[in-house]
Design a protein around this motif. Structure first.
Motif, short mmCIF file in Angstrom:
data_model
loop_
_atom_site.label_atom_id
_atom_site.label_comp_id
_atom_site.label_asym_id
_atom_site.label_seq_id
_atom_site.Cartn_x
_atom_site.Cartn_y
_atom_site.Cartn_z
N ALA A 34 0.84 -1.20 0.00
CA ALA A 34 0.00 0.00 0.00
C ALA A 34 0.88 1.25 0.00
CB ALA A 34 -0.92 0.02 1.22
N ASP A 35 1.95 1.24 0.75
CA ASP A 35 2.83 2.43 0.78
C ASP A 35 3.52 2.63 -0.57
OD1 ASP A 35 2.17 2.94 3.40
OD2 ASP A 35 3.89 1.83 4.23
N VAL A 36 3.85 1.48 -1.18
CA VAL A 36 4.49 1.59 -2.50
C VAL A 36 3.50 2.19 -3.50
CG1 VAL A 36 5.46 0.28 -4.41
CG2 VAL A 36 6.09 -0.30 -2.05
N GLU A 37 2.27 1.72 -3.42
CA GLU A 37 1.25 2.22 -4.35
C GLU A 37 1.01 3.73 -4.14
OE1 GLU A 37 -1.39 2.25 -7.45
OE2 GLU A 37 0.05 0.70 -6.82
N LYS A 38 1.04 4.08 -2.86
CA LYS A 38 0.83 5.50 -2.55
C LYS A 38 1.97 6.35 -3.11
CE LYS A 38 -0.01 8.60 1.38
NZ LYS A 38 -0.11 8.71 2.83
N ALA A 39 3.20 5.86 -2.96
CA ALA A 39 4.37 6.58 -3.48
C ALA A 39 4.30 6.66 -5.02
CB ALA A 39 5.67 5.89 -3.03
N ARG A 40 3.83 5.55 -5.62
CA ARG A 40 3.73 5.55 -7.08
C ARG A 40 2.72 6.58 -7.54
NH1 ARG A 40 0.68 3.66 -10.97
NH2 ARG A 40 -0.82 2.79 -9.46
N GLN A 41 1.58 6.67 -6.89
CA GLN A 41 0.55 7.62 -7.27
C GLN A 41 1.05 9.08 -7.08
OE1 GLN A 41 -2.92 6.66 -5.00
NE2 GLN A 41 -3.38 4.79 -6.15
N GLN A 42 1.82 9.24 -5.99
CA GLN A 42 2.36 10.60 -5.74
C GLN A 42 3.35 10.97 -6.82
OE1 GLN A 42 1.27 12.60 -3.36
NE2 GLN A 42 2.65 14.28 -3.92
N ALA A 43 4.15 10.01 -7.23
CA ALA A 43 5.13 10.27 -8.30
C ALA A 43 4.41 10.58 -9.60
CB ALA A 43 6.08 9.08 -8.48
N GLN A 44 3.37 9.86 -9.89
CA GLN A 44 2.62 10.13 -11.12
C GLN A 44 1.96 11.52 -11.08
OE1 GLN A 44 -0.11 6.83 -11.44
NE2 GLN A 44 1.38 5.50 -12.52
N LEU A 45 1.46 11.87 -9.89
CA LEU A 45 0.83 13.20 -9.74
C LEU A 45 1.85 14.32 -9.99
CD1 LEU A 45 -1.61 14.91 -8.95
CD2 LEU A 45 -0.90 14.66 -6.53
N ARG A 46 3.03 14.14 -9.39
CA ARG A 46 4.06 15.16 -9.57
C ARG A 46 4.51 15.21 -11.04
NH1 ARG A 46 3.96 18.93 -5.75
NH2 ARG A 46 3.78 17.98 -3.65
N HIS A 47 4.57 14.06 -11.62
CA HIS A 47 4.96 14.00 -13.03
C HIS A 47 3.93 14.73 -13.90
CE1 HIS A 47 6.63 12.48 -16.75
NE2 HIS A 47 5.41 12.01 -17.08
N GLN A 48 2.66 14.56 -13.58
CA GLN A 48 1.61 15.23 -14.34
C GLN A 48 1.66 16.74 -14.15
OE1 GLN A 48 -0.44 13.68 -16.51
NE2 GLN A 48 -1.17 15.76 -17.08
N MET A 49 1.94 17.14 -12.90
CA MET A 49 2.07 18.58 -12.64
C MET A 49 3.24 19.19 -13.41
SD MET A 49 1.30 18.71 -8.54
CE MET A 49 1.61 20.46 -8.45
#
Length: 578
Positions: free
Chosen positions: A184-199
């Motif tokens: 779950a923490d890995v998934e959360k980090a992945r989503q955060q990375a994708q969000l930052r990448h989109q920004m």
């Protein structure tokens, strides 16, 4: 493990141009200073022309005052002097100088209207145009600076988002590699990375759009707006330069336009100078001052070798009449029968100008006759006008009473009759003078103090010739005086009652003088006599030889020794011979 694109690569793929906005601003500052300097030059030139117009006006005023100062005064002696060609030429010069001054006033007026007023108005327009151009330039400069700031903000935001995306990617990779981390923490980090990448992608897109917009604005700024503004400023400056050049040309043309007129004034002065006629002026002087007297004849030789004893008064200074016998006295006092000029001059001269030499008297009488004829003509014109007015009143009674002008018509008739009588009187005197003027061929002879006897016919034809008196006037023989002058008996009585004048000094005769006219006394060179009356400004001094002999001699013929304490005592005077 999920892999994401590298934000640092995205960042490195974007190229940001360099903009030197400050240089454009510096150029505007330089142009602003230069155009202000151009306006200052124009205003300086306006001031120069204005001062030139003031100088022209002052010069014209001084010329007019100078011309007015030397103009002859009306009804004065100066006005009479301007009948000579030289003085008329001077008067023409004064008039031309007045016109000359007028041309300088024209220069001042034209420079004021064509240069000063026009340039002053143009400077105001130029200032407004310059202000508008630099306002547009500053506005464009502020716009590009605003675009530049927006680009800088977009670039910094894109840079920040890329860094955040890079950190989020590194954190995700760290969490994914750690076996102790939950899925779950890995998934959360992945989503955060994708969000930052989109920004980061969004910031990139925004930055790219902003950059394209800025480049477009910058191109428009440097290739369209600024060149247009600079072109307008350049045109404005060139118009200013052309305008000041045209004004300088007008400055010269204004002067050149009056040169022909000034040249004409100078030509008229030259023409007036060339009209000076020395012969004519000399002839006018001769006509003005000629007396009409004939020159005296030759002096007869007197023989002193005769054995008889003679005194000075019996020889060269004797005065005889009728039978030619010598009398032992010098142009004697003649029983108080002296000339009228001896008395104080009270009032004007005689009406018939008999105190003047013949030629001068003739001119005065002719002037008087002409003046009276002009007065008669004026009165007759007035009478004719009143007569016509009376006829109008008679035909149209509503316009006035015909009887109202009768009194004035009667006055005019009386005036005309009086003037005609005056004309007849002066014409009679004029005819008398013209008949008395001697012919040029006659040469009267002058005796050395002795008058030759004249017969009756000689008296009628020649006794009217005038004799010079001490003050430049002349008299007539007694036979011709009785018609219009005071009888000699009255005149004699007047002087018989006078007390003899006291002695105020002595004098020595420098030259021999023959006192042939009544009122004068003959003297011999070196003779000492008494002075009883000083020269009153007429050139004659009254002297006395003894109690019975006194009269006038020219002041220049004697050397006077005045004694303030002298009494009326006849001390013996010895004759001094040199």
């Amino acid at each position: 493990m999920v892999s994401l694109p590298q934000p640092s690569l995205l960042h490195s793929a974007v190229t940001v141009p360099c903009l030197c906005c400050r240089k454009g601003k510096d150029q505007f500052d330089n142009l602003e200073k230069h155009t202000q300097w151009g306006i200052d030059v124009l205003e300086k030139y306006i001031k120069f022309v204005k001062e030139r117009t003031e100088i022209e006006l002052s010069y014209a005023k001084q010329l007019r005052n100078l011309s007015k100062k030397y103009q002859p005064k009306k009804n004065s002696k100066e006005e009479e002097e301007y009948r000579y060609t030289s003085t008329r030429a001077f008067l023409a010069t004064l008039n031309e100088m007045n016109d000359y001054a007028g041309q300088h006033e024209v220069i001042s007026e034209n420079m004021t209207s064509l240069i000063t007023a026009e340039l002053t108005r143009y400077v105001q327009e130029l200032k407004q145009e310059r202000k508008s151009h630099f306002h547009d330039g500053r506005k464009a400069q502020q716009h590009i600076e605003t675009c530049w700031k927006q680009l800088e903000a977009s670039k910094r935001r894109f840079e920040r988002d890329c860094k955040e995306a890079d950190r989020a990617q590194q954190y995700f990779e760290k969490m994914d590699a750690d076996i102790n981390v939950t899925k779950a923490d890995v998934e959360k980090a992945r989503q955060q990375a994708q969000l930052r990448h989109q920004m980061a992608e969004d910031s990139k897109a925004e930055y790219s759009s902003t950059l394209q917009k800025f480049n477009s604005e910058q191109h428009e700024h440097y290739y369209t707006h600024i060149p247009n503004i600079f072109q307008k400023i350049q045109e404005m400056e060139e118009r200013r330069i052309v305008r000041i050049g045209e004004s300088m040309k007008t400055f010269a043309e204004v002067d050149r336009q009056v040169i022909p007129i000034i040249g004409k004034c100078l030509d008229e002065i030259t023409k007036a100078a060339e009209s000076v006629d020395h012969k004519n002026d000399s002839q006018m002087v001769i006509e003005a001052f000629k007396s009409g007297f004939e020159p005296p004849g030759d002096v007869d030789f007197e023989d002193f070798t005769q054995p008889m004893k003679r005194t000075v008064s019996e020889s060269s200074l004797s005065n005889s009449r009728g039978d030619g016998k010598s009398e032992p006295k010098f142009g004697s006092k003649s029983k108080g029968k002296l000339w009228p000029f001896i008395k104080k001059n009270k009032g004007a001269g005689p009406e018939d100008f008999s105190n003047l030499p013949p030629e001068q008297r003739r001119k005065k009488l002719q002037q008087k006759v002409d003046e009276l004829n002009r007065d008669i003509q004026k009165e007759m014109d007035s009478r004719d006008a009143l007569t016509k007015m009376k006829d109008v009143y008679i035909k149209n009674p509503q316009m006035g009473d015909a009887a109202s002008v009768d009194h004035r018509l009667a006055e005019l008739g009386q005036n005309i009759e009086k003037l005609r009588l005056e004309v007849q009187k002066f014409e009679g005197w004029l005819a008398e003078v013209e008949g008395r003027l001697p012919a040029r061929s006659e040469q009267p002879r002058r005796q050395s103090g002795v008058y030759e006897a004249q017969n009756a016919s000689g008296v009628n034809s020649c006794a009217q010739d005038r004799e010079s008196s001490p003050d430049g006037s002349y008299t007539e023989e007694q036979s011709q005086e009785t018609e219009m002058k005071v009888p000699a008996t009255d005149f004699d009585d007047e002087f018989d009652d006078e007390e003899p004048l006291p002695t105020i000094g002595t004098c020595k005769a420098l030259y021999t003088f023959e006192g042939q006219n009544e009122g004068t006394i003959s003297v011999a060179e070196g003779e000492m006599l008494y002075v009883i009356e000083e020269d009153k400004g007429d050139g004659w001094t009254r002297i006395r030889r003894n109690e019975d002999e006194e009269g006038y001699v020219p002041t220049s013929y004697v050397e006077v020794y005045l004694d303030k304490n002298a009494k009326d005592v006849h001390k013996p005077l010895q004759k001094i011979s040199e």
